[in-house]
Design an enzyme around this catalytic site. Structure first.
Site, PDB file in Angstrom:
ATOM      1  N   ASP A  97     -16.174 -93.925  43.094  1.00  0.00           N
ATOM      2  CA  ASP A  97     -15.200 -94.796  42.439  1.00  0.00           C
ATOM      3  C   ASP A  97     -15.164 -96.078  43.263  1.00  0.00           C
ATOM      4  O   ASP A  97     -14.734 -96.067  44.417  1.00  0.00           O
ATOM      5  CB  ASP A  97     -13.838 -94.089  42.453  1.00  0.00           C
ATOM      6  CG  ASP A  97     -12.710 -94.961  41.897  1.00  0.00           C
ATOM      7  OD1 ASP A  97     -12.960 -96.156  41.623  1.00  0.00           O
ATOM      8  OD2 ASP A  97     -11.592 -94.444  41.753  1.00  0.00           O
ATOM      9  N   TYR A 137      -4.708 -88.843  51.913  1.00  0.00           N
ATOM     10  CA  TYR A 137      -5.105 -88.969  50.502  1.00  0.00           C
ATOM     11  C   TYR A 137      -5.621 -90.374  50.207  1.00  0.00           C
ATOM     12  O   TYR A 137      -4.951 -91.355  50.484  1.00  0.00           O
ATOM     13  CB  TYR A 137      -3.918 -88.683  49.580  1.00  0.00           C
ATOM     14  CG  TYR A 137      -4.264 -88.849  48.111  1.00  0.00           C
ATOM     15  CD1 TYR A 137      -4.855 -87.810  47.408  1.00  0.00           C
ATOM     16  CD2 TYR A 137      -4.030 -90.041  47.444  1.00  0.00           C
ATOM     17  CE1 TYR A 137      -5.201 -87.951  46.074  1.00  0.00           C
ATOM     18  CE2 TYR A 137      -4.368 -90.195  46.102  1.00  0.00           C
ATOM     19  CZ  TYR A 137      -4.951 -89.147  45.427  1.00  0.00           C
ATOM     20  OH  TYR A 137      -5.292 -89.295  44.104  1.00  0.00           O
ATOM     21  N   LYS A 163      -9.010 -88.571  44.561  1.00  0.00           N
ATOM     22  CA  LYS A 163      -9.549 -87.227  44.443  1.00  0.00           C
ATOM     23  C   LYS A 163     -11.060 -87.236  44.688  1.00  0.00           C
ATOM     24  O   LYS A 163     -11.714 -88.262  44.558  1.00  0.00           O
ATOM     25  CB  LYS A 163      -9.257 -86.687  43.043  1.00  0.00           C
ATOM     26  CG  LYS A 163      -8.222 -85.569  42.945  1.00  0.00           C
ATOM     27  CD  LYS A 163      -8.173 -84.633  44.087  1.00  0.00           C
ATOM     28  CE  LYS A 163      -7.429 -83.362  43.856  1.00  0.00           C
ATOM     29  NZ  LYS A 163      -7.089 -82.699  45.132  1.00  0.00           N
TER      30      LYS A 163
HETATM   31  C1  F6R Z   1      -6.501 -90.560  39.918  1.00  0.00           C
HETATM   32  C2  F6R Z   1      -5.698 -91.527  40.486  1.00  0.00           C
HETATM   33  C3  F6R Z   1      -4.389 -91.862  39.871  1.00  0.00           C
HETATM   34  C4  F6R Z   1      -3.473 -92.493  40.885  1.00  0.00           C
HETATM   35  C5  F6R Z   1      -2.229 -93.065  40.232  1.00  0.00           C
HETATM   36  C6  F6R Z   1      -1.384 -93.863  41.233  1.00  0.00           C
HETATM   37  O1  F6R Z   1      -7.795 -90.666  40.447  1.00  0.00           O
HETATM   38  O2  F6R Z   1      -6.131 -92.086  41.436  1.00  0.00           O
HETATM   39  O3  F6R Z   1      -3.773 -90.797  39.221  1.00  0.00           O
HETATM   40  O4  F6R Z   1      -3.150 -91.568  41.870  1.00  0.00           O
HETATM   41  O5  F6R Z   1      -2.563 -93.932  39.201  1.00  0.00           O
HETATM   42  O6  F6R Z   1      -2.204 -94.797  41.801  1.00  0.00           O
HETATM   43  P1  F6R Z   1      -1.717 -95.833  42.919  1.00  0.00           P
HETATM   44  O7  F6R Z   1      -1.172 -95.008  44.049  1.00  0.00           O
HETATM   45  O8  F6R Z   1      -2.970 -96.561  43.267  1.00  0.00           O
HETATM   46  O9  F6R Z   1      -0.692 -96.684  42.243  1.00  0.00           O
HETATM   47 MG    MG Z   2     -12.310 -90.836  39.904  1.00  0.00          MG
HETATM   48 MG    MG Z   3      -9.976 -93.116  41.181  1.00  0.00          MG
END
Ligand code: F6R
Ligand code: MG
Ligand code: MG
Length: 368
Positions: free
Chosen positions: A11, A232, A235
Site C-alpha cells: 500500500d 500499528y 494491516k
Molecule cells: C484499513 C485502514 C483503515 C483505517 C481507517 C482510519 O487498511 O487502514 O480502516 O484504519 O480508515 O485511518 P486513519 O487512522 O489513517 O484515519
Molecule cells: Mg491495504
Molecule cells: Mg491501507
C-alpha cells in the site's frame, strides 16, 4: 525450464482514504518495472493490479527466490510510486514502505512477498491471490480446505496425483527474532494442522508442497508490519501464489474454499472481524473500510512469458456469493463494538482503546 515467480504487494497511497491507488501511481510503478526490469532483461514478464488500496506486482524471472536485484526492482518501483503519491497528496502515501533504504531483500521492509522457483510444467497454471483489510492468516482456512479436506476438495480422494497428500510449512508469526516454522504432513497431521490454523493471528501457512512430486504448490506472504514498525501502521494485507491442476488442486477446488466468506480480522482500523469477500480484479474497498476482500488472477506461463490474467471471481456464481457475504458483513456490523464483532483486547491494533482502559483502571475500587 526453471522459473521464479515473485509476487510483491504494498500500500503506497490511495485516493479518498484507504480505497484504491490512483491511475498515476499505477502507471508510474508499471513504467518503472518496464524500463528498469523488463527492458534491462532482469525479469521475463510482469503483471500489475490492485486490490483495495494495495498494488500487487507479479514478476517472472530466472534469478531464484530472494534475489537482491529483483527485490530492489520492486522496492524502487514502489518508491517511485510513493513519490507520485506524495505529489498527488494521496492518503497514506508510502504507507507500507517502512524503511528509508533498501537493504538486500524486501522482506522486513514492509511489502508482502510470496515467491517460489518452479520447474515449469508443459502447461503451467497458477493463481495469485491478493487480499486487503485482513492479515496473512486469512488464507489459512481456504488452504486447509483446498489441500487437506476432501469435503471441499474431493480431488484429494479422486485423483491419484494428490493421494499422498501435502506438506504444510506453518510459521509462528509472533516469533520476531527469526522465522520459526513447523512442517506438518497431511493427512496424518490433520488435527495438529487444524489446531494451529485455528489461530489466524499467530500461525500462518507459509508454504505447501506436494508429497508425490516434492514440487511447491503454495508460497504465501507472512509479513507483519507491526513486528517491523513496533506499532500499528496498517494491516498486513497478504498475497499468495497457488499452483493448480494435476498434482495440485484444480483451480475450481481452490476457489471453492473461498465460498464461505469466512470471518477474518482486519475490517475497519484493523480492529474488527468481517467476512472475506471474493471480488473482481482491481476492486476498491467501501463499506466500513471493507469488507475484507480477496482477488484472484489466474495465469498460464511458458518459458516465463505470462498470459493475460483470467479473473477467477468474475462470474455470476460469485455475484450471488457476494450478496450472501454482504449479508454476513451487515449482520456482524449490526452489533457494532460488541463481542466478536471487534478483535479481542490483546489483538487491538489501535492505541486509543488501550489509553482509554488505562484511564478507567484507576477509577475501579474494591467494594467492601
Ligand atoms: C484499513 C485502514 C483503515 C483505517 C481507517 C482510519 O487498511 O487502514 O480502516 O484504519 O480508515 O485511518 P486513519 O487512522 O489513517 O484515519
Ligand atoms: Mg491495504
Ligand atoms: Mg491501507
Amino acid at each position: 525450464m526453471k522459473v521464479t515467480l515473485s509476487a510483491i504487494k504494498a500500500d503506497i497511497g490511495s485516493i479518498g482514504g484507504h480505497i484504491k491507488p490512483s491511475k498515476k501511481i499505477l502507471e508510474t510503478v508499471e513504467n518503472f518495472v518496464r524500463e528498469e526490469g523488463l527492458k534491462k532483461g532482469l525479469i521475463i514478464d510482469f503483471y500489475i493490479g490492485y486490490t483495495g488500496d494495495d498494488i500487487a506486482l507479479l514478476f517472472t524471472h530466472e534469478n531464484g527466490v530472494g534475489n537482491e536485484e529483483v527485490h530492489e526492482l520492486s522496492w524502487n518501483a514502489f518508491m517511485a510510486g510513493a513519490e507520485v503519491a506524495k505529489q498527488q497528496g494521496l492518503y497514506g502515501a508510502g504507507q507500507d514502505l517502512l524503511k528509508d533504504a533498501f537493504s538486500g531483500n524486501v522482506r522486513g521492509l514492509g511489502p508482502g512477498i510470496a515467491e517460489m522457483e518452479i520447474e515449469e510444467r508443459p502447461n503451467e497454471a497458477f493463481v495469485v491471490f491478493a487480499a486487503d483489510k485482513t492479515e496473512p492468516g486469512a488464507f489459512n482456512l481456504p488452504l486447509y480446505l483446498a489441500f487437506a479436506d476432501p469435503m471441499y476438495n474431493s480431488g484429494l480422494i479422486l485423483s491419484p496425483h494428490m493421494a499422498k497428500g501435502f506438506t504444510f510449512t506453518v510459521m509462528d508469526v509472533e516469533h520476531v527474532e527469526c522465522d520459526r516454522v513447523i512442517e506438518l504432513h497431511v493427512p496424518e497431521d490433520l488435527y495438529n494442522l487444524a489446531a494451529l490454523l485455528r489461530d489466524n493471528g499467530r500461525y500462518v501457512v507459509a508454504k505447501i508442497t506436494s508429497r508425490k512430486s516434492g514440487e511447491q504448490a503454495v508460497a504465501a506472504s507472512t509479513t507483519r508490519l507491526r513486528n517491523i514498525a513496533g506499532k500499528y501502521v496498517g494491516k498486513d494485507d497478504p498475497i499468495m501464489i497457488v499452483r493448480v491442476q494435476k498434482e495440485f488442486p484444480a483451480t475450481g477446488e481452490m476457489l471453492s474454499a473461498f465460498s464461505i466468506g469466512h470471518y477474518v480480522a482486519g475490517f475497519m482500523r484493523g480492529s474488527h472481524n468481517g467476512p472475506l469477500m471474493p471480488v473482481k480484479l482491481n476492486t476498491p474497498t467501501s463499506f466500513f473500510d471493507g469488507p475484507p476482500i480477496v482477488s484472484g488472477a489466474a495465469f498460464c506461463v511458458k518459458e516465463g512469458k505470462l498470459t493475460e490474467p483470467a479473473d477467477v471471481f468474475d462470474h455470476p456464481f460469485w455475484e450471488w456469493m457476494r450478496n450472501i457475504i454482504s449479508w454476513k458483513a451487515f449482520e456482524i456490523r449490526r452489533q457494532g463494538f460488541s463481542g466478536p464483532a471487534m478483535l479481542p483486547y490483546h489483538d487491538l491494533e489501535y492505541g486509543g482503546i488501550v489509553e482509554r482502559l488505562k484511564e478507567v483502571k484507576d477509577r475501579f475500587y474494591d467494594r467492601k
